[in-house]
Structures are given as C-alpha cells and as structure tokens.
Design an enzyme around this catalytic site. Structure first.
Site, short mmCIF file in Angstrom:
data_model
loop_
_atom_site.label_atom_id
_atom_site.label_comp_id
_atom_site.label_asym_id
_atom_site.label_seq_id
_atom_site.Cartn_x
_atom_site.Cartn_y
_atom_site.Cartn_z
N LYS A 483 0.67 7.77 1.60
CA LYS A 483 -0.12 8.82 2.25
C LYS A 483 0.09 8.78 3.76
CE LYS A 483 -1.01 11.26 -0.25
NZ LYS A 483 -0.40 10.74 -1.43
N HIS A 502 6.51 -15.11 1.25
CA HIS A 502 7.92 -15.28 0.86
C HIS A 502 8.86 -14.46 1.73
CE1 HIS A 502 6.65 -17.63 -2.57
NE2 HIS A 502 5.70 -16.72 -2.78
C1 AGP Z 1 2.64 12.65 -2.79
O1 AGP Z 1 1.70 12.78 -1.73
C2 AGP Z 1 3.93 13.42 -2.53
N1 AGP Z 1 3.69 14.75 -2.20
C3 AGP Z 1 4.96 13.19 -3.61
O2 AGP Z 1 5.19 11.81 -3.68
C4 AGP Z 1 4.59 13.67 -5.04
O3 AGP Z 1 3.55 12.87 -5.56
C5 AGP Z 1 5.82 13.53 -5.92
O4 AGP Z 1 6.83 14.35 -5.38
C6 AGP Z 1 5.58 13.91 -7.38
O5 AGP Z 1 5.24 15.27 -7.47
P1 AGP Z 1 4.67 15.81 -8.88
O6 AGP Z 1 3.39 15.08 -9.12
O7 AGP Z 1 4.47 17.28 -8.67
O8 AGP Z 1 5.69 15.51 -9.92
#
Ligand code: AGP
Length: 606
Positions: A483, A502
């Site tokens: 985030k 580690h």
């Molecule tokens: C998360 O804040 C991002 N925007 C990104 O990681 C997202 O969760 C990921 O691209 C998966 O998207 P989806 O849930 O639509 O498959």
C-alpha cells in the site's frame, strides 16, 4: 487497462463518448481518442495524456458532430504513449478501438506489408484494423470473422466501417466488453460505470460473439453467422458508488466502506449462524474431500490468499500453497484433479490470474474464483464463484476488496474446518459470530485515523521503510508495505520479523523507520524482541497492536492500537491503520492518491 466506449443514437455522439470515457478513467490510461461518423466520413481525433487534453484538442481543432462512434482510453502495451499510438486506429474504410494484446501481430503486420499496407503506429491494434480492411468486401461481419480466425491473444474490439455509418460492431475474447441498451440508443463499454448515466440495461458479450449495434436494436451472431438471442441484464450499481461520496479521494471512501462491504459480503453466506456457501456451488461434502488447496492471485489479492493459507491450515488442517499468479503459470505446479485452486481477483480480468485459472483447468482441478466484478472473465470461466460485494473499487490501491477477500477466506476456512471435523459446530458458530461482529470493529478502528495521520507526517521524508511481523501479522506487513509503495512512492519492504537477523537488519539505522505488526499473542514476546533489536539500532519504531497491550517503556516510538478480537481474526482490523498510514503519507506528499503513476486498476496484460 484500456477503456472502450461506443454510442449510436440521437444524442451528440462526441459528448456521450467523452462522458463515458471519463467514467473509465479510474482504469488507468495515458492517451485517449474518438472516431465519429460525420457527414458520411469517419472523423478521428486523439491526444496523448489525460482526457482533458483530448477535449482541448476538439475545441481547438475540430469537434466531430455525429450520432455514431467509438472512443478509447489507452494504457500503453505496444508503443509508447503518443498521439499517433493512441486509438482509434484504422484505414480509410475501418476504424477500431481495442483493449488487450494481439500476440501474433508482428506476423500479421509482415503479411499485410507484403500486401501493400503501410503502418503509422507501433501498436498491435493497427494491425487488426488493417487486417479487417484487408478482409472487408462489403460485409463487415464476414471481415470480422475472417480477422478473428487469424489473430491470437486477448481483445475487446469496437469497430466501425465507413460504409455503415449507423452501426457499431463489437467482439471480445479475454478482455471485458458489454453492450448498453438504451431507449432508441445503444452503447458499448468496457465496464458498466461508463454507461450508468444513460442506462442500467446491458448485454454480456461472450467470447467471439459478434454484436451489431444499431440505434433501435442489437443483433448477435457467432462466428458461423448463426443468430444468438441474449438476455438483458440490469445493473444494480449506483452512481454514487462510482463517485467519491463526499470523501477527498476514492481510496479514503473505500477504506470507510469496508464495514459495509464486509457485512454485505458475509451476511448472505451465513445461515442459522453457520457459514453457508451453497449458493456458490460449495458444499461441506466438496470442501472436506480436497487433497490440497492452491490460492493464486496477484498483489493485494495474493496477500488475501496468504491470510487464507494461515487460517485454512490453522483451522481446517488442509495444506495450502499460495502462489503469485505470474509464477504459478510458469512453474508447472503439481496440481491434481483432487485439488482445489482458488483464484482471487478484484477486477476478475487480471491476465496472470486468468492464465492460472486456465492452467488449473488443464490439470483437471476445480477452480473457485473470489471476484468483485460481476460477469468478469475470471468469474465466468471458473467452476465456482464467490462474488465479494464491495461495490466498485475505483482507487488503484485496493482496500475494501482486500477486506472482503479475507472475509470470504474466513467463511471458507470455517466451513472446511467444520466439514472435516476439525472444529465442532459450536466452535464454528462462535467463529462465524465473531466474524459477523467484525464490521463494527472495523468501524471502531477508524478512530486511529488521527494517529495514523501523525505517523504519516513522520514518514514522508523517509527513503525506505521496513514492515515486520510474524505469522498472520507477517502477511499484513506485506499488504502494508505494498500500500505504501504503490501510492506514496516511498520504498518499503515487508520482512518476516524472525528473519531480520539473517541479513536485512544490517539496513536498519535511524533513517529507516520500522512498522511492526504485533497482534498475535502467542508470538508477542518474540515480536517485542524484534522491535527491541531494531530500536537498538536507531530505528523509529511504529507498532500496530491490540488495544491495552502492556509494553515496556521506550522501545516503541508510536503505538497504534486496534480493537481486540480473537487472534485468527485480527487481520480484519489490523489492515485499517496500514491502509490509513499509506493514504495519509501520500496525501501529505501531495501525490495522486487514486491514480498513482505507472499503475492501472486492473492489469489485463502480462
Ligand atoms: C493493489 O493495491 C494493487 N492495485 C494490485 O496489486 C492489485 O491487487 C493486483 O493487480 C490484483 O488485481 P485484481 O485483484 O484485480 O486481480
């Protein structure tokens, strides 16, 4: 992800296209364009950058006046963001907009050059447009069918032919596209929010179905030109849901929507105090017989899968493997027909996650999709679907989708644990009741917002942070780190707290803040030691923990307390301060919270 719109009817087509495209801006893009029939010709206007650049160009140059046309917001995949690479692309006879990737476009381009075609852009889309022109002999549907037989890859196409000034043609495969149904007017769009201002009625277009959209009707056929009769769907999305509702940013609105989102997601799946997923095709009988569970997703959705792993293994004693989708699809995983593969996706269109679904099917496994967008590709291709009811998640940074994905994981874990006899009915009902109480606790957790804002003020000058945790807290540290990175552009890394010594602890100085997630009581003593380790090396320490926890003075610079609930359910409340810290840090840095650079809401390409 690209956005497609189209309109045919009595309104000012250019205005309709621009309005519709503005509702798709959240998908992320870097250029935009329209093609409108005007006095029998196709008038094309396009511009790099935001939609307002296109609007300015139309005012300065020429604003097409017509009643039929197509529009596009592009998120570049082939060819840099530029006017010339923007869509629509075409020839003198055809103009198209496209979302997806044509994998064999280079071969087709070479063939067409051999037939005398020239190209002005670097895009794969222009190849499709010229191929349609090549096959066009007066019948648009014929040309489309022949083109589909040549191209490979993912596509949602909006097409207009010069000889048919009152028609739009549409076809899709692996990319989303719907047909909006109005009163003496019809639309195409990548997503429902684009047309909600005009109509709630829409058709879902199945793969390689060809739609011919006219002012007064829509006709469908398959690739053999056999007519297809389709049902109209009614969207229950409300416009407010697609607007900010008084919050400064969609992200803050969506953080605050989490209590409602969780409640509307779990309530229909609890019957007489017990989890009940039968409406999704899931029964205790099926749940108790799986050999193993694979959870496959990307980004935040994958983190929800990590929480699912800990909870399912802890309660149901069923082995769970969590994979990043882009790794799963290439590691030839040992998946058998006795396994359950769970794919998690807010958008339901993520290319890697969809590919993982296809691979699971190839290996004979059943696929359960946990998806937020109804009718999305992943939802339609899975064997079972649990829709989360978070409403549209507009901000690129996923927040409420994460919470509802976790909530579904808990329901699954409770039902599986009970079905396998690992927990009693009483225990299952107790856990289910505690989950039902979570929305109020999330609401209560919002009280930490001021503290999060204060902590954010201490982080904005940091160049790098560590997020540490153990067990479930480790998975939450991953989500907190993602985030912060994706919207504040401050580098951060999530690390298993027990692993610091580690190697990574060498990074810790008074210039590296460390955010610790410490809610798991059986691991608390170890976590305190880890916090002392980083504190003794000068780190500014921020700890997210249960309310009223006793810590010795001085090892924690800041403590953010969250309401106490049974450890296994703590992620549902712990995530809120992590979201708020990322949000406020970004706001204090004056960055674009909802549309961070380089990112799209849904990554529909590899
Ligand atoms: C998360 O804040 C991002 N925007 C990104 O990681 C997202 O969760 C990921 O691209 C998966 O998207 P989806 O849930 O639509 O498959």
């Amino acid at each position: 992800m690209c956005g497609i719109v189209g309109y045919v009817g009595e309104r000012d087509c250019t205005e309709v296209l621009l309005n519709a495209l503005s509702k798709l801006e959240y998908r992320g893009y870097d250029s935009a364009g329209i093609a409108v029939f005007e006095e029998g010709k196709i008038s094309v206007q396009k511009a790099k950058g935001e939609l307002k650049n296109l609007r300015n160009k139309l005012e300065e140059d020429h604003k097409p006046e017509g009643h039929c046309g197509i529009g596009h917001t592009r998120w570049a995949t082939h060819g840099e963001p530029s006017d010339i690479n923007s869509h629509p692309h075409g020839s003198k006879r055809v103009s198209i907009v496209h979302n997806g990737i044509i994998e064999n476009y280079k071969d087709i381009k070479k063939f067409l050059i051999g037939k005398g075609y020239s190209f002005v852009s670097e895009t794969d889309t222009e190849t499709v447009a010229k191929l349609l022109d090549y096959y066009y002999n007066g019948d648009p549907v014929d040309a489309i069918i022949k083109t589909l037989s040549d191209i490979r890859g993912a596509y949602a196409l909006g097409i207009i032919f010069k000889d048919f000034p009152n028609k739009i043609f549409a076809v899709r495969k692996d990319s989303p596209l719907i047909i909006g149904v109005g009163d003496e007017e019809n639309f195409i769009a990548s997503d429902v929010p684009a047309i909600l201002q005009y109509t709630r009625k829409y058709y879902l277009l199945e793969e390689n179905e060809i739609a011919t959209i006219m002012e007064d009707r829509v006709e469908f056929c398959d690739i053999h030109k056999q007519e297809i009769i389709k049902e109209v769907n009614i969207s229950d999305l409300d416009m407010d849901a697609a607007e900010k509702g008084g919050y400064e940013h969609f992200m803050l609105k969506e953080i605050h929507e989490q209590p409602t989102a969780v409640k509307t997601t779990i309530a229909p799946r609890i019957v007489e105090g017990m989890p009940n997923l039968s409406e999704c095709g899931i029964t205790e009988e099926t749940l108790k017989n799986y050999r193993k569970v694979f959870i496959v997703a990307c980004g935040t959705a994958m983190h929800a899968g990590m929480v699912g792993k800990y909870v399912i293994e802890r309660l149901a004693r069923c082995e769970v493997t969590v994979d990043i989708a882009s790794e799963f699809r290439y590691r030839n995983p040992i998946v058998t027909p006795q396994d359950l593969v769970i794919v998690v996706s807010q958008s339901g269109e993520t290319a890697d996650t969809k590919a993982a679904l296809h691979l699971a099917h190839e290996k004979g496994a059943k696929v359960l999709a946990i998806v937020n967008v109804k009718g999305s590709s992943i939802a339609r291709e899975a064997d079972m679907v649990i829709y989360t009811h978070a409403g549209p998640e507009i901000s690129v940074a996923s927040t409420k989708a994460f919470s509802v994905q976790m909530a579904v994981m808990y329901l699954l874990a409770f039902e599986m644990a009970y079905a396998k006899g690992e927990i009693s009915k009483e225990r299952c009902m107790e856990l289910t009741k505690k989950l039902s109480d979570i929305p109020e606790l999330i609401e209560k957790t919002m009280e930490c917002a001021d503290k999060c804002q204060y902590v954010a003020s201490k982080l904005i000058t940091a160049s790098s942070l560590l997020y540490i945790g153990r067990g479930l807290d480790y998975t939450l540290s991953m989500e907190g780190s993602l985030k912060l990175k994706e919207i504040s552009y401050i580098h951060s890394e999530s690390y298993a707290a027990g692993e610091l010594k580690h190697g990574t602890i060498s990074l810790v100085t008074d210039e590296m803040p460390v955010i610790s997630v410490a809610t798991q009581e059986d691991l608390l003593e170890k976590m305190v030691s880890n916090i002392e380790e980083v504190k003794s090396r000068g780190a500014y320490t921020i700890t997210v923990c249960k309310e009223n926890m006793e810590f010795s003075e001085g090892i924690m610079d800041e403590i953010i307390e969250v309401p106490a609930v049974e450890d296994v359910l703590m992620p549902m409340v712990t995530v809120v301060p992590l979201q708020l810290i990322a949000y406020y840090t970004t706001v204090l840095k004056g960055l674009n919270v909802d549309k961070p650079r380089n990112l799209a809401k849904s990554v529909t390409v590899e």
